[in-house]
Structure formats: structure tokens, C-alpha cells
Design a protein around this motif. Structure first.
Motif, PDB file in Angstrom:
ATOM      1  N   LEU A   1     -94.026 -44.990 -83.269  1.00 42.47           N
ATOM      2  CA  LEU A   1     -93.576 -44.077 -82.215  1.00 42.47           C
ATOM      3  C   LEU A   1     -92.368 -43.244 -82.633  1.00 42.47           C
ATOM      4  O   LEU A   1     -92.235 -42.091 -82.246  1.00 42.47           O
ATOM      5  N   PHE A   2     -91.476 -43.840 -83.393  1.00 38.60           N
ATOM      6  CA  PHE A   2     -90.223 -43.176 -83.741  1.00 38.60           C
ATOM      7  C   PHE A   2     -89.741 -43.746 -85.062  1.00 38.60           C
ATOM      8  O   PHE A   2     -89.314 -44.893 -85.138  1.00 38.60           O
ATOM      9  N   GLY A   3     -89.844 -42.950 -86.088  1.00 34.86           N
ATOM     10  CA  GLY A   3     -89.358 -43.388 -87.387  1.00 34.86           C
ATOM     11  C   GLY A   3     -90.280 -44.391 -88.061  1.00 34.86           C
ATOM     12  O   GLY A   3     -91.394 -44.639 -87.609  1.00 34.86           O
ATOM     13  N   CYS A   4     -89.772 -44.926 -89.159  1.00 31.32           N
ATOM     14  CA  CYS A   4     -90.570 -45.831 -89.980  1.00 31.32           C
ATOM     15  C   CYS A   4     -89.623 -46.523 -90.949  1.00 31.32           C
ATOM     16  O   CYS A   4     -88.700 -45.901 -91.454  1.00 31.32           O
ATOM     17  N   ASP A   5     -89.829 -47.767 -91.195  1.00 33.65           N
ATOM     18  CA  ASP A   5     -88.977 -48.496 -92.140  1.00 33.65           C
ATOM     19  C   ASP A   5     -89.732 -48.968 -93.375  1.00 33.65           C
ATOM     20  O   ASP A   5     -89.246 -49.829 -94.099  1.00 33.65           O
ATOM     21  N   ILE A   6     -90.907 -48.414 -93.624  1.00 29.71           N
ATOM     22  CA  ILE A   6     -91.691 -48.865 -94.777  1.00 29.71           C
ATOM     23  C   ILE A   6     -90.889 -48.717 -96.069  1.00 29.71           C
ATOM     24  O   ILE A   6     -90.861 -49.631 -96.897  1.00 29.71           O
TER      25      ILE A   6
ATOM     26  N   TYR B   1     -90.124 -38.323 -90.850  1.00 33.87           N
ATOM     27  CA  TYR B   1     -90.004 -36.876 -90.652  1.00 33.87           C
ATOM     28  C   TYR B   1     -90.912 -36.418 -89.518  1.00 33.87           C
ATOM     29  O   TYR B   1     -90.483 -35.695 -88.622  1.00 33.87           O
ATOM     30  N   LEU B   2     -92.177 -36.828 -89.558  1.00 33.12           N
ATOM     31  CA  LEU B   2     -93.135 -36.362 -88.557  1.00 33.12           C
ATOM     32  C   LEU B   2     -92.786 -36.824 -87.148  1.00 33.12           C
ATOM     33  O   LEU B   2     -92.997 -36.097 -86.186  1.00 33.12           O
ATOM     34  N   THR B   3     -92.262 -38.027 -87.005  1.00 27.31           N
ATOM     35  CA  THR B   3     -92.016 -38.565 -85.666  1.00 27.31           C
ATOM     36  C   THR B   3     -90.612 -38.279 -85.133  1.00 27.31           C
ATOM     37  O   THR B   3     -90.382 -38.444 -83.939  1.00 27.31           O
ATOM     38  N   ILE B   4     -89.687 -37.847 -85.996  1.00 31.56           N
ATOM     39  CA  ILE B   4     -88.324 -37.593 -85.532  1.00 31.56           C
ATOM     40  C   ILE B   4     -87.924 -36.129 -85.734  1.00 31.56           C
ATOM     41  O   ILE B   4     -87.514 -35.461 -84.797  1.00 31.56           O
ATOM     42  N   GLU B   5     -88.031 -35.638 -86.939  1.00 36.61           N
ATOM     43  CA  GLU B   5     -87.494 -34.314 -87.262  1.00 36.61           C
ATOM     44  C   GLU B   5     -88.449 -33.167 -86.958  1.00 36.61           C
ATOM     45  O   GLU B   5     -88.013 -32.092 -86.565  1.00 36.61           O
TER      46      GLU B   5
END
Length: 176
Positions: free
Chosen positions: A25-30, A4-8
Motif C-alpha cells: 500500500l505504501f512503500g516497500c522494504d524489500i 517510488y510508485l506507491t509514494i513519490e
């Protein structure tokens, strides 16, 4: 949520959350990595899901050097365009600040006014403060003498606080 913080999210990333962004940098897959259901999913072989080769060598410093035209060319038809140039450069500044690498002092010592987006300038000010170098402190003090945007000025003052500034005379020297 890092995604959310890095994309939206379109505005400044709250200072308290910036360290939690880490190197994303963009998104996260954790969430995808820890989801127990994903252990059962077969690995895909779909080429269109692979990273574009020209993205694999990009660094946060490379991103900070992208003009709007270069950003549009490089990320044409890419989901990265969702965050827009200002969002991606904001994220790059956060990643660099989180590294707290003294070797980044020189690249981060460029004047803030070289970037036209206040959102990016503000996050760059924060990143400079994270290096805790005298060179960064001078760049921030210089920016305060010319910066008109209140948000960026606030980020500069906060960053100088991180660097140990005591008051107006310490922030601006003899001009205060």
C-alpha cells in the motif's frame, strides 16, 4: 521500484506494473530486507519507529472509505501524508485488484462516481476489471454512460476488455 510508485509517483501507475505492486500500500522494504549490510545492524527498540496501533487494522477497503477530512485526521503527522489521499486510495485500489478476489465484487460494485478523484476512479475501474465478475462489468458499463473524465473512461474500457467485451455494442448494450 515499489516505493517510488506507491509514494513519490503522482499519476496513474502503469497497468503493466500494477500486478508487481502486490499487496504494498505504501512503500516497500524489500531492498532493506535483502541488503547484506543490514544483517549486521542491531534491531532497534525505538518506540517512535513502531506502527501506530490504529493503522494495524486498516484494510484497503477501509482506506477507500476515507473522506479527505478523515484521511487528514488519521494520518496527521505521518509520512503517509506524502502520498496524499488520492495516492493512497489509488494504491488501495491496486492492492484490491491484485487480489482478484470474487468476494470483493460487492464492495467494488459501488458506483465509480462516489469518489471525486479521477485518479482513484480510474484505478477502481481497473480493480473491478480484475474481479472478472458480471456485476463489475455492469458497474463499468454504467460508469461509461456518465463518466466525463477521459482517463477514467479509458480505464473503464480497458477493464471491460479484461472482462471479455468485444466491441461498442457489447460495452454499452443496445444504446451503442
Amino acid at each position: 521500484c515499489i516505493s517510488y510508485l506507491t509514494i513519490e509517483h503522482r499519476g496513474p501507475i502503469p497497468m503493466s506494473l500494477r500486478p508487481l505492486i502486490g499487496d504494498y500500500l505504501f512503500g516497500c522494504d524489500i531492498c532493506q530486507d535483502v541488503c547484506p549490510w543490514n544483517n549486521k545492524a542491531p534491531l532497534h527498540q525505538e518506540p517512535s519507529f513502531q506502527a501506530r496501533p490504529d493503522y494495524l487494522t486498516l484494510t484497503p477497503l477501509d482506506l477507500l472509505g476515507l473522506s479527505p477530512q478523515a484521511f487528514n485526521r488519521l494520518f496527521k503527522d505521518s509520512p503517509i501524508k506524502r502520498t496524499k489521499r488520492r495516492g493512497l486510495l489509488r494504491n488501495a485500489a491496486v492492492v484490491l485488484g491484485n487480489r482478484r478476489d470474487p468476494d470483493l465484487t460487492a464492495p467494488l460494485a459501488q458506483p465509480l462516481d462516489q469518489e471525486f478523484e479521477p485518479l482513484v476512479r480510474g484505478h477502481l475501474a481497473w480493480a473491478r476489471g480484475q474481479t472478472q465478475s458480471e456485476e463489475a462489468k455492469e458497474v463499468l458499463k454504467s460508469a461509461l454512460t456518465t463518466e466525463a473524465d477521459a482517463y477514467v473512461r479509458h480505464e473503464c474500457l480497458e477493464a471491460l476488455g479484461v472482462l471479455g467485451a468485444k466491441g461498442p455494442e457489447d460495452l454499452l448494450g443496445s444504446e451503442a
